[in-house]
Design a protein around this motif. Structure first.
Motif, short mmCIF file in Angstrom:
data_model
loop_
_atom_site.label_atom_id
_atom_site.label_comp_id
_atom_site.label_asym_id
_atom_site.label_seq_id
_atom_site.Cartn_x
_atom_site.Cartn_y
_atom_site.Cartn_z
N LYS A 23 22.98 50.80 39.63
CA LYS A 23 24.23 50.28 40.19
C LYS A 23 24.12 49.83 41.64
O LYS A 23 25.02 49.19 42.15
CB LYS A 23 25.36 51.30 40.06
CG LYS A 23 25.74 51.54 38.63
CD LYS A 23 26.98 52.38 38.54
CE LYS A 23 27.41 52.46 37.12
NZ LYS A 23 27.49 53.75 36.56
N LEU A 24 23.05 50.18 42.34
CA LEU A 24 22.89 49.75 43.73
C LEU A 24 21.74 48.78 43.91
O LEU A 24 21.66 48.09 44.92
CB LEU A 24 22.68 50.95 44.65
CG LEU A 24 23.85 51.89 44.84
CD1 LEU A 24 23.44 53.10 45.67
CD2 LEU A 24 25.02 51.19 45.49
N GLY A 25 20.82 48.75 42.96
CA GLY A 25 19.64 47.91 43.09
C GLY A 25 18.83 48.34 44.31
O GLY A 25 18.62 49.52 44.55
N THR A 26 18.41 47.36 45.10
CA THR A 26 17.68 47.67 46.32
C THR A 26 18.57 47.55 47.55
O THR A 26 18.08 47.64 48.68
CB THR A 26 16.47 46.73 46.48
OG1 THR A 26 16.94 45.39 46.48
CG2 THR A 26 15.46 46.93 45.37
N THR A 27 19.86 47.37 47.35
CA THR A 27 20.77 47.20 48.48
C THR A 27 20.91 48.47 49.31
O THR A 27 21.34 48.41 50.46
CB THR A 27 22.17 46.78 48.00
OG1 THR A 27 22.72 47.81 47.18
CG2 THR A 27 22.12 45.48 47.23
N TRP A 28 20.57 49.63 48.74
CA TRP A 28 20.70 50.90 49.46
C TRP A 28 19.79 50.95 50.67
O TRP A 28 20.07 51.69 51.62
CB TRP A 28 20.38 52.08 48.53
CG TRP A 28 18.97 52.06 48.03
CD1 TRP A 28 18.51 51.49 46.88
CD2 TRP A 28 17.82 52.60 48.68
NE1 TRP A 28 17.16 51.63 46.77
CE2 TRP A 28 16.70 52.32 47.86
CE3 TRP A 28 17.62 53.29 49.86
CZ2 TRP A 28 15.42 52.72 48.21
CZ3 TRP A 28 16.33 53.68 50.19
CH2 TRP A 28 15.25 53.39 49.37
N TYR A 29 18.73 50.17 50.67
CA TYR A 29 17.73 50.26 51.73
C TYR A 29 18.28 49.76 53.07
O TYR A 29 18.17 50.44 54.09
CB TYR A 29 16.47 49.49 51.35
CG TYR A 29 15.39 49.60 52.38
CD1 TYR A 29 14.70 50.80 52.55
CD2 TYR A 29 15.08 48.53 53.20
CE1 TYR A 29 13.72 50.91 53.52
CE2 TYR A 29 14.09 48.64 54.16
CZ TYR A 29 13.42 49.83 54.31
OH TYR A 29 12.45 49.95 55.26
N LEU A 37 29.64 45.98 49.04
CA LEU A 37 30.35 45.35 47.94
C LEU A 37 30.11 46.11 46.63
O LEU A 37 31.04 46.26 45.82
CB LEU A 37 29.93 43.88 47.79
CG LEU A 37 30.49 42.93 48.84
CD1 LEU A 37 29.87 41.54 48.67
CD2 LEU A 37 32.00 42.85 48.75
N CYS A 38 28.89 46.59 46.43
CA CYS A 38 28.60 47.42 45.24
C CYS A 38 29.42 48.71 45.28
O CYS A 38 29.99 49.13 44.26
CB CYS A 38 27.11 47.77 45.16
SG CYS A 38 26.06 46.39 44.74
N ARG A 39 29.48 49.34 46.44
CA ARG A 39 30.28 50.57 46.56
C ARG A 39 31.76 50.28 46.38
O ARG A 39 32.48 51.06 45.75
CB ARG A 39 30.05 51.22 47.93
CG ARG A 39 28.66 51.75 48.20
CD ARG A 39 28.41 53.19 47.87
NE ARG A 39 29.36 54.16 48.31
CZ ARG A 39 29.11 55.14 49.18
NH1 ARG A 39 27.93 55.24 49.75
NH2 ARG A 39 30.03 56.02 49.47
N ALA A 40 32.25 49.15 46.90
CA ALA A 40 33.66 48.78 46.73
C ALA A 40 33.97 48.50 45.26
O ALA A 40 35.03 48.90 44.76
CB ALA A 40 33.99 47.56 47.59
N ARG A 41 33.05 47.84 44.56
CA ARG A 41 33.23 47.58 43.13
C ARG A 41 33.36 48.89 42.35
O ARG A 41 34.25 49.05 41.52
CB ARG A 41 32.05 46.77 42.61
CG ARG A 41 32.09 46.51 41.11
CD ARG A 41 30.78 45.97 40.60
NE ARG A 41 29.77 47.00 40.77
CZ ARG A 41 28.47 46.78 40.83
NH1 ARG A 41 28.02 45.55 40.77
NH2 ARG A 41 27.62 47.76 40.98
N THR A 42 32.50 49.84 42.66
CA THR A 42 32.56 51.14 42.00
C THR A 42 33.88 51.85 42.32
O THR A 42 34.50 52.44 41.45
CB THR A 42 31.36 52.01 42.45
OG1 THR A 42 30.16 51.33 42.11
CG2 THR A 42 31.40 53.37 41.79
N THR A 43 34.31 51.76 43.57
CA THR A 43 35.56 52.41 43.98
C THR A 43 36.75 51.81 43.25
O THR A 43 37.59 52.55 42.73
CB THR A 43 35.74 52.28 45.50
OG1 THR A 43 34.64 52.90 46.15
CG2 THR A 43 37.03 52.92 45.96
N VAL A 48 40.92 52.46 39.04
CA VAL A 48 41.59 52.04 37.81
C VAL A 48 41.43 53.11 36.73
O VAL A 48 42.39 53.45 36.03
CB VAL A 48 41.05 50.67 37.34
CG1 VAL A 48 41.54 50.33 35.94
CG2 VAL A 48 41.44 49.59 38.32
N VAL A 49 40.23 53.66 36.60
CA VAL A 49 39.99 54.72 35.62
C VAL A 49 40.86 55.94 35.92
O VAL A 49 41.47 56.52 35.02
CB VAL A 49 38.49 55.11 35.58
CG1 VAL A 49 38.26 56.40 34.82
CG2 VAL A 49 37.68 53.98 34.97
#
Length: 178
Positions: A23-29, A37-43, A48-49
């Motif tokens: 879910k983060l790919g290599t963006t965590w680095y 944006l990945c963290r915001a998408r998850t949030t 919603v869940v």
């Protein structure tokens, strides 16, 4: 034939690839815009869940208690409100303790990947079993939903996930940073 000195130099200069995390790919680095944006998408997805879980829990509970007498329903509603007020911070604290423990011994990128695969394999069976249990748990669903909301909110508000810490440690151990 290469000398020992030239072999060591080429091995040290070879950059190690940044491991991709689920879910983060290599963006965590670099933790740049794409990471956030990945963290915001998850949030947004989990908000919603959580809203759906709360809606479902309250409606199932309301359906369960709809045939009760008004005094019994009032007592049950107050008990549920009190239980939910306890369950929300309990879920938060439980997740934070688990997060703290996970940071002490973070998973390697391979362990993270394997855990995600295991989770994906078990999820369909758990969903099927959960459908029946939801109906049995209708009397306590609002408190359970509060626990889930507390747990997920704490999980969403951490600064860094254990998988990121484990990947950073793995990267430091297995070579120079790219």
């Amino acid at each position: 034939m290469a000398s020992r000195a030239s072999s060591k130099a080429s091995a040290q200069e070879t950059p190690v690839l940044i491991p991709a995390l689920p879910k983060l790919g290599t963006t965590w680095y670099k933790r740049g815009t794409l990471y956030w944006l990945c963290r915001a998408r998850t949030t947004v997805f989990l908000l919603v869940v959580m809203a759906m879980v709360c809606f479902l829990a309250l409606n199932l509970y309301r359906g369960f208690t709809s045939e009760w007498t008004p005094p019994a329903r009032t007592v049950a509603n107050w008990v549920q409100a009190a239980a939910s007020c306890v369950a929300l911070p309990w879920g938060w604290l439980k997740q934070r303790r688990g997060h703290r423990e996970a940071l002490l011994n973070p998973p390697t990128p391979e362990q993270t990947r394997q855990a995600k695969l295991d989770h994906n394999r078990r999820a369909p069976g758990r969903i099927a079993a959960g459908r029946g249990l939801v109906l049995l748990a209708a009397p306590v669903l609002p408190a359970f939903a509060a626990y889930i909301v507390g747990w997920l909110t704490a999980w969403l508000t951490v600064r860094e996930y254990p998988s990121e810490v484990g990947a950073r440690r793995w990267l430091e151990k297995h070579g120079s940073r790219p």
